[in-house]
Design an enzyme around this catalytic site. Structure first.
Site, short mmCIF file in Angstrom:
data_model
loop_
_atom_site.label_atom_id
_atom_site.label_comp_id
_atom_site.label_asym_id
_atom_site.label_seq_id
_atom_site.Cartn_x
_atom_site.Cartn_y
_atom_site.Cartn_z
N THR A 112 0.82 -1.21 0.00
CA THR A 112 0.00 0.00 0.00
C THR A 112 0.86 1.26 0.00
O THR A 112 0.55 2.24 -0.70
CB THR A 112 -0.94 0.01 1.22
OG1 THR A 112 -1.84 -1.09 1.13
CG2 THR A 112 -1.73 1.31 1.30
N THR A 152 -4.44 -1.24 -4.24
CA THR A 152 -3.05 -1.70 -4.13
C THR A 152 -2.94 -3.17 -4.52
O THR A 152 -1.94 -3.60 -5.11
CB THR A 152 -2.55 -1.53 -2.68
OG1 THR A 152 -2.48 -0.14 -2.38
CG2 THR A 152 -1.18 -2.16 -2.47
N ASN A 153 -4.00 -3.92 -4.22
CA ASN A 153 -3.93 -5.38 -4.37
C ASN A 153 -3.95 -5.85 -5.82
O ASN A 153 -3.66 -7.02 -6.09
CB ASN A 153 -5.07 -6.04 -3.59
CG ASN A 153 -5.01 -5.70 -2.12
OD1 ASN A 153 -4.01 -5.20 -1.64
ND2 ASN A 153 -6.09 -5.96 -1.41
N SER A 329 46.98 -10.65 -0.70
CA SER A 329 47.22 -10.80 0.73
C SER A 329 47.89 -9.58 1.31
O SER A 329 48.70 -8.92 0.66
CB SER A 329 48.10 -12.03 1.00
OG SER A 329 48.44 -12.13 2.37
N SER A 330 47.54 -9.29 2.57
CA SER A 330 48.20 -8.19 3.27
C SER A 330 49.47 -8.64 3.97
O SER A 330 50.22 -7.82 4.49
CB SER A 330 47.23 -7.60 4.31
OG SER A 330 46.88 -8.61 5.27
N LYS A 335 51.09 -12.99 -3.49
CA LYS A 335 49.94 -13.89 -3.55
C LYS A 335 48.80 -13.22 -4.33
O LYS A 335 48.49 -12.05 -4.12
CB LYS A 335 49.46 -14.23 -2.14
CG LYS A 335 48.47 -15.39 -2.08
CD LYS A 335 48.26 -15.79 -0.61
CE LYS A 335 47.46 -17.08 -0.50
NZ LYS A 335 46.07 -16.92 -0.91
#
Length: 474
Positions: A112, A152-153, A329-330, A335
């Site tokens: 609605t 609305t329906n 990778s950190s 990698k």
């Protein structure tokens, strides 16, 4: 001057509107009105407003356009009101003013609040076209005029169906492009011999091209399945109003509004056979969700395979190289991770999970309505968009840039015991099993052991173990 007008004039940045619950201030520049404002205050759940999905705004405008056209033909709306409404709808269809659709996609009321957001925006746009100010609804009313012959329906599910069909177009294009890229890789890798594997163990030889052609074929029918479900979604309950009886919709309205909606949407819209059943049944939405889940499962399996085939580079399969798109990778220098297939996997998991949400929401309908439609619509629009974007990512940033480690693939074939399977018709299963066992424990090659025991000649072995003989049944 009315009380409302005096209150509005007190603060130039706001106007005051009134509904059955009382009065409330609305931003003076807002195209939406009091019912939209209340809904925005009540439902702050996902942070995703209706405007996030332009397809839904456009679909709502198309439904309202068709209704206004039908009501005008039935002399229910005057010329000036019908023109104001349809002109406003056309602006929304063209992409304007979507920022005024502020209600959260997840909401109570079976949609609605979404319907009223559309009614109020269209009414205020229409008022300006008629020479009036925002909020002067006595000249063009959100309910009496914009929502005339509707509920609305029937509006919300009809618009939702159209929006989902629109969202599926980009998805189908993305799937088709991904399939073409996989087919191209299949052709590029057609001469590269490698080992096939079953249950993560060596099986029999194949080509890398065959593997990628199989990936492409696996997606081959998915666009047709999406299209088929979209055809089902073209059946709407518009004109059924509240529960499918058509209360407050005049005779002939149904035929006219469906015809107008088909024209403005460009879709083969048709009226549901049983409007009462169609008002509460979510079966077509469940089918579409299942189609997305099926596609997601296939894409996740493809991503799993890509990660396995590219694993390594020194201690994995390392048969293919995925494009390096970012450091992995950190802490581990050099990698590079398969981040694109990983992201595709995660998208697929989301689709699979929300399919259950759609299923539960569809089951939760009661009597003549399903109040859980907003969750269904939110998930299907979101899932369709997520899949489309993820597929384009996978295609552009991964599939198109894959290269093969041809020598590495060949080494696996040469060392594999799996090639003994090709010898079974020539030396018998028992001999083949014995040779495989010796090869496994001694480290000697299968071909070498067959030659040593003089089970086959060099010429016979060469013919049997040729790439063409081992990878095709022609």
């Amino acid at each position: 001057m009315t009380t409302i007008e005096k209150l509005a004039n007190h603060d130039p940045s706001t106007r005051v509107e009134e509904d059955s619950l009382g009065q409330q201030s609305v931003p003076a520049s807002a195209l939406y009105g009091i019912q939209t404002q209340r809904a925005a205050q009540n439902f702050d759940i996902t942070g995703t407003p209706i405007s996030h999905f332009s397809e839904l705004v456009r679909a709502l405008a198309m439904v309202k356009y068709a209704a206004a056209k039908a009501n005008h033909q039935l002399d229910i709306l005057s010329d000036d009101k019908a023109d104001a409404i349809t002109d406003a709808c056309l602006e929304l269809i063209e992409g304007a003013h979507h920022e005024h659709f502020i209600v959260d996609l997840i909401q109570g009321g079976a949609g609605t609040s979404t319907n009223m957001n559309a009614n109020e925006v269209i009414a205020n746009l229409g008022l300006v076209k008629m020479g009036y100010k925002y909020g002067e609804y006595r000249h063009l009313h959100p309910n009496n005029d914009v929502n005339c012959s509707q509920s609305t329906n029937d509006v919300y599910p009809s618009a939702a169906r159209i929006a989902i069909i629109f969202s599926a177009r980009a998805l189908k294009q993305a799937v088709s492009q991904l399939q073409r890229s996989l087919e191209a890789k299949g052709q590029e890798f057609s001469e590269i011999l490698k080992m096939g594997r079953t249950q993560m163990q060596d099986a029999v030889p194949m080509t890398l091209g065959q593997e990628f052609h199989a990936f492409a074929s696996d997606l081959g029918g998915e666009t047709d399945r999406i299209e088929h479900t979209c055809q089902q979604l073209c059946e709407v309950n518009l004109s059924g109003t509240a529960i499918g009886t058509g209360l407050n919709a005049p005779s002939r309205y149904a035929d006219l509004v469906i015809k107008e909606l088909a024209v403005v949407s460009g879709l083969p819209i048709r009226l549901a056979v049983d409007l009462m059943a169609a008002s509460s049944d979510m079966g077509d939405f469940v089918t579409f969700s299942g189609t997305l889940k099926r596609l997601a499962i296939k894409l996740s399996k493809l991503s799993n395979d890509l990660r396995l085939l590219s694993s390594g580079p020194r201690t994995g399969l390392n048969e293919i190289n995925l494009p390096a798109v970012q450091p992995g990778s950190s802490i581990m220098p050099g990698k590079v991770n398969p981040v694109i297939p990983e992201a595709m996997n995660q998208t697929a998991f989301q689709i699979m999970g929300t399919d259950m949400s759609v299923t539960m929401a569809a089951e939760a309908g009661q009597l003549q309505l399903n109040a859980m439609e907003p969750l269904i619509v939110y998930n299907l629009l979101n899932n369709s968009r997520m899949l489309e974007k993820s597929i384009r990512m996978l295609d552009k940033l991964c599939i198109q840039g894959i290269t093969a480690n041809e020598d590495h693939c060949a080494q696996y074939v040469e060392r594999s015991i799996g090639i003994v399977t090709a010898l079974v018709p020539h030396i018998g299963y028992d001999n083949a099993s014995r040779i495989a066992g010796i090869a496994l424990h001694s480290g000697l090659g299968v071909a070498e052991l067959v030659r040593r025991e003089k089970l086959l000649s060099d010429e016979q072995l060469a013919a049997i173990l040729s790439p063409s003989a081992m990878t095709t049944n022609l």
